[in-house]
Design a protein around this motif. Structure first.
Motif, short mmCIF file in Angstrom:
data_model
loop_
_atom_site.label_atom_id
_atom_site.label_comp_id
_atom_site.label_asym_id
_atom_site.label_seq_id
_atom_site.Cartn_x
_atom_site.Cartn_y
_atom_site.Cartn_z
N GLY A 1 0.81 -1.21 0.00
CA GLY A 1 0.00 0.00 0.00
C GLY A 1 0.84 1.26 0.00
N ALA A 2 1.95 1.25 0.75
CA ALA A 2 2.84 2.42 0.77
C ALA A 2 3.45 2.67 -0.59
CB ALA A 2 3.92 2.24 1.83
N LEU A 3 3.84 1.60 -1.29
CA LEU A 3 4.40 1.75 -2.63
C LEU A 3 3.37 2.30 -3.60
CD1 LEU A 3 6.51 -1.54 -2.89
CD2 LEU A 3 7.38 0.79 -2.65
N ILE A 4 2.14 1.81 -3.48
CA ILE A 4 1.08 2.28 -4.39
C ILE A 4 0.79 3.76 -4.18
CG2 ILE A 4 -1.37 2.07 -4.95
CD1 ILE A 4 -1.14 -0.92 -4.28
N ILE A 5 0.59 4.15 -2.93
CA ILE A 5 0.14 5.52 -2.65
C ILE A 5 1.27 6.53 -2.80
CG2 ILE A 5 0.58 5.64 -0.17
CD1 ILE A 5 -2.58 6.79 -2.11
N ALA A 6 2.52 6.07 -2.88
CA ALA A 6 3.63 6.99 -3.11
C ALA A 6 3.50 7.66 -4.47
CB ALA A 6 4.96 6.25 -3.01
N ARG A 7 2.85 6.98 -5.42
CA ARG A 7 2.73 7.53 -6.78
C ARG A 7 1.29 7.79 -7.21
NH1 ARG A 7 7.26 7.44 -9.83
NH2 ARG A 7 9.08 6.32 -8.99
N TRP A 8 0.35 7.08 -6.61
CA TRP A 8 -1.05 7.18 -7.05
C TRP A 8 -1.68 8.45 -6.51
CZ3 TRP A 8 -5.81 4.53 -4.68
CH2 TRP A 8 -6.92 4.66 -5.53
N ARG A 9 -2.32 9.21 -7.39
CA ARG A 9 -3.04 10.42 -6.99
C ARG A 9 -4.48 10.32 -7.49
NH1 ARG A 9 1.29 10.42 -5.12
NH2 ARG A 9 2.75 12.15 -4.77
N PRO A 10 -5.35 9.63 -6.75
CA PRO A 10 -6.73 9.47 -7.22
C PRO A 10 -7.44 10.81 -7.31
CG PRO A 10 -6.50 8.75 -4.94
CD PRO A 10 -5.12 9.02 -5.45
N ARG A 11 -8.37 10.91 -8.23
CA ARG A 11 -9.09 12.17 -8.44
C ARG A 11 -9.89 12.55 -7.21
NH1 ARG A 11 -13.24 13.45 -13.49
NH2 ARG A 11 -13.72 15.62 -12.87
N ASN A 12 -10.59 11.60 -6.64
CA ASN A 12 -11.35 11.83 -5.40
C ASN A 12 -10.56 11.18 -4.25
OD1 ASN A 12 -13.57 13.07 -6.80
ND2 ASN A 12 -14.19 11.00 -7.43
N GLN A 13 -9.56 11.90 -3.81
CA GLN A 13 -8.58 11.33 -2.89
C GLN A 13 -9.21 10.87 -1.57
OE1 GLN A 13 -5.45 13.87 -0.99
NE2 GLN A 13 -4.04 12.56 -2.12
N GLY A 14 -10.12 11.67 -1.04
CA GLY A 14 -10.74 11.33 0.23
C GLY A 14 -11.58 10.07 0.14
N TRP A 15 -12.38 9.96 -0.91
CA TRP A 15 -13.20 8.77 -1.06
C TRP A 15 -12.33 7.52 -1.23
CZ3 TRP A 15 -17.60 10.65 -4.88
CH2 TRP A 15 -18.47 11.48 -4.16
N ALA A 16 -11.24 7.67 -2.00
CA ALA A 16 -10.33 6.53 -2.18
C ALA A 16 -9.69 6.14 -0.85
CB ALA A 16 -9.25 6.89 -3.20
N ALA A 17 -9.31 7.13 -0.05
CA ALA A 17 -8.70 6.83 1.26
C ALA A 17 -9.68 6.13 2.18
CB ALA A 17 -8.21 8.13 1.90
N LEU A 18 -10.91 6.61 2.23
CA LEU A 18 -11.92 5.99 3.09
C LEU A 18 -12.28 4.59 2.60
CD1 LEU A 18 -14.14 9.14 3.71
CD2 LEU A 18 -12.79 7.90 5.43
N ALA A 19 -12.27 4.39 1.28
CA ALA A 19 -12.49 3.03 0.76
C ALA A 19 -11.38 2.09 1.22
CB ALA A 19 -12.55 3.07 -0.77
N GLY A 20 -10.15 2.62 1.25
CA GLY A 20 -9.04 1.82 1.76
C GLY A 20 -9.23 1.47 3.22
N LEU A 21 -9.68 2.44 4.00
CA LEU A 21 -9.94 2.19 5.42
C LEU A 21 -11.03 1.14 5.60
CD1 LEU A 21 -9.31 3.02 8.36
CD2 LEU A 21 -11.07 4.79 8.14
N ALA A 22 -12.03 1.17 4.74
CA ALA A 22 -13.14 0.21 4.84
C ALA A 22 -12.69 -1.23 4.58
CB ALA A 22 -14.25 0.59 3.87
#
Length: 402
Positions: free
Chosen positions: A265-286
């Motif tokens: 996950g750290a490797l992915i998010i180091a480069r990934w910039r989702p358009r709806n960042q908050g929703w993507a982050a909360l989906a990850g938390l879920a």
């Protein structure tokens, strides 16, 4: 102010590398305490009851010091607060290593205070020395180092324990705390502000947090998932591994899979910039809901391992954007106090969950408790996503989109 040059990679800048080394050292030292004390129980230099009291004292010290550390880090240079916080850990560790139980309890409380006070200072210092455009990669690099350490360190520590006493291992963590105290770079010289009574300064931090509905919603979701999901991992996984599969291998595989997933996950998010960042982050938390869900039914152990990999990926898909957004959106002079709220609630509710889940399993059964934990872990981030500013983890951007 010491800030990264605009075009230099964050991973090549000496200023960031100093901060990275200090943050990683402090986090690994914090993690190592429970593991090393666990070895003390195994070699009978500490009883199981004594271990519980010492760790409880450490937790109390941590939770008391976090808001105080946030106030101090907004009042004084963050580098200075880091130094004195880590110095507390350095001086208390020898007492923890060689004292009797009463002294160990006192030392653990002081050590926990040092651990707690440095957390918000490190968060604020990151915002001072790393440019906004590079903070997500910087935060990802820090969490990657910590996850890698927690994956490798148990085996290394167990190996060292064959030639070094438990007291010697505890003293070894002093070296990590010395690095954390002495290595951090100097941040921005904060503008002098009129000092108020500590409780009023803490209330100012609360007021600043209220200006960011996405922060309050995300913190509520994170605290809930930590209390329910992490408790399911800590309490239910050993029971499932022992009673359903008859081996501790499932427990070891699940914990390892979680760490491996976090690295991914750290490797992915180091480069990934989702358009709806908050929703993507909360989906990850879920995704944390898959941990209790995978243990709910008698499935093949591979299913549990896969679920824990997904959980590890998801928690870093949340953590890194969460830290980055807080550093970007919160007023710099109040950042440490707002960050202290993050640590206070997300860490503070975890012991409550651990205390409640075991009696709940005894009263209602393992399956019922796991089902509730899974549902809560799925619903809490979904509820947070309904807050408009959660979509981008930004009130300003939400207003522009509207």
């Amino acid at each position: 102010m010491t800030t990264l040059p605009a075009k230099r990679s964050v991973l090549r800048d000496p200023t960031f590398l100093r901060l990275w080394l200090a943050t990683t050292s402090s986090t690994v030292a914090t993690w190592a305490l429970a593991f090393v004390l666990g070895l003390a129980v195994l070699d009978r230099t500490l009883s199981a009851g004594g271990l519980g009291v010492v760790l409880a004292a450490r937790t109390v010290g941590f939770l008391v010091a976090v808001p105080i550390g946030g106030i101090l880090a907004d009042r004084y240079p963050r580098q200075t607060v880091v130094f004195w916080s880590c110095a507390l850990a350095v001086v208390s560790t020898p007492v923890l290593a060689f004292g009797g139980l009463p002294l160990m309890v006192c030392a653990a409380a002081v050590l926990g205070a040092g651990q707690g006070a440095c957390r918000p200072a490190f968060q604020a210092l990151t915002a001072e020395v790393v440019r906004a455009s590079q903070r997500q990669r910087a935060n990802a690099a820090m969490t990657f180092a910590v996850r890698a350490s927690t994956l490798i360190a148990p085996a290394l520590t167990a190996l060292l324990a064959t030639v070094v006493s438990t007291s010697g291992l505890l003293l070894g963590t002093c070296a990590l705390w010395l690095i954390a105290a002495l290595v951090p770079p100097r941040g921005a010289d904060q503008a002098k502000r009129e000092r108020d009574k500590p409780h009023r300064e803490f209330l100012e931090g609360l007021q600043e947090a209220r200006r960011h509905p996405w922060f309050l919603a995300g913190l509520a979701a994170l605290s809930t998932v930590t209390a329910f999901g992490q408790s399911a991992i800590s309490v239910a996984l050993p029971l499932v591994s022992r009673d359903r599969y008859g081996t501790e291998a499932v427990l070891a595989a699940g914990v390892t899979a979680y760490s491996v997933g976090a690295l991914i996950g750290a490797l992915i998010i180091a480069r990934w910039r989702p358009r709806n960042q908050g929703w993507a982050a909360l989906a990850g938390l879920a995704l944390f809901g898959f941990a209790p869900l995978s243990m709910l039914m008698p499935v093949h152990p591979v299913v549990i391992v896969a679920a824990f990999v997904a959980v590890g990926i998801g928690i870093e898909l949340f953590n890194v954007p969460w830290f980055t957004a807080t550093q970007r959106e919160v007023e710099p002079g109040k950042l440490a106090r707002v960050s202290s709220l993050d640590f206070l609630f997300s860490y503070g509710l975890a012991p409550i969950g651990l205390a409640v889940i075991a009696p709940a399993i005894g009263a209602f059964g393992l399956s019922a408790v796991l089902a509730v934990c899974a549902v809560v872990c799925f619903l809490a981030p979904a509820a947070a996503a309904l807050v408009p500013s959660s979509r981008h983890l930004s009130v300003v951007r939400t207003r522009r989109s509207a």
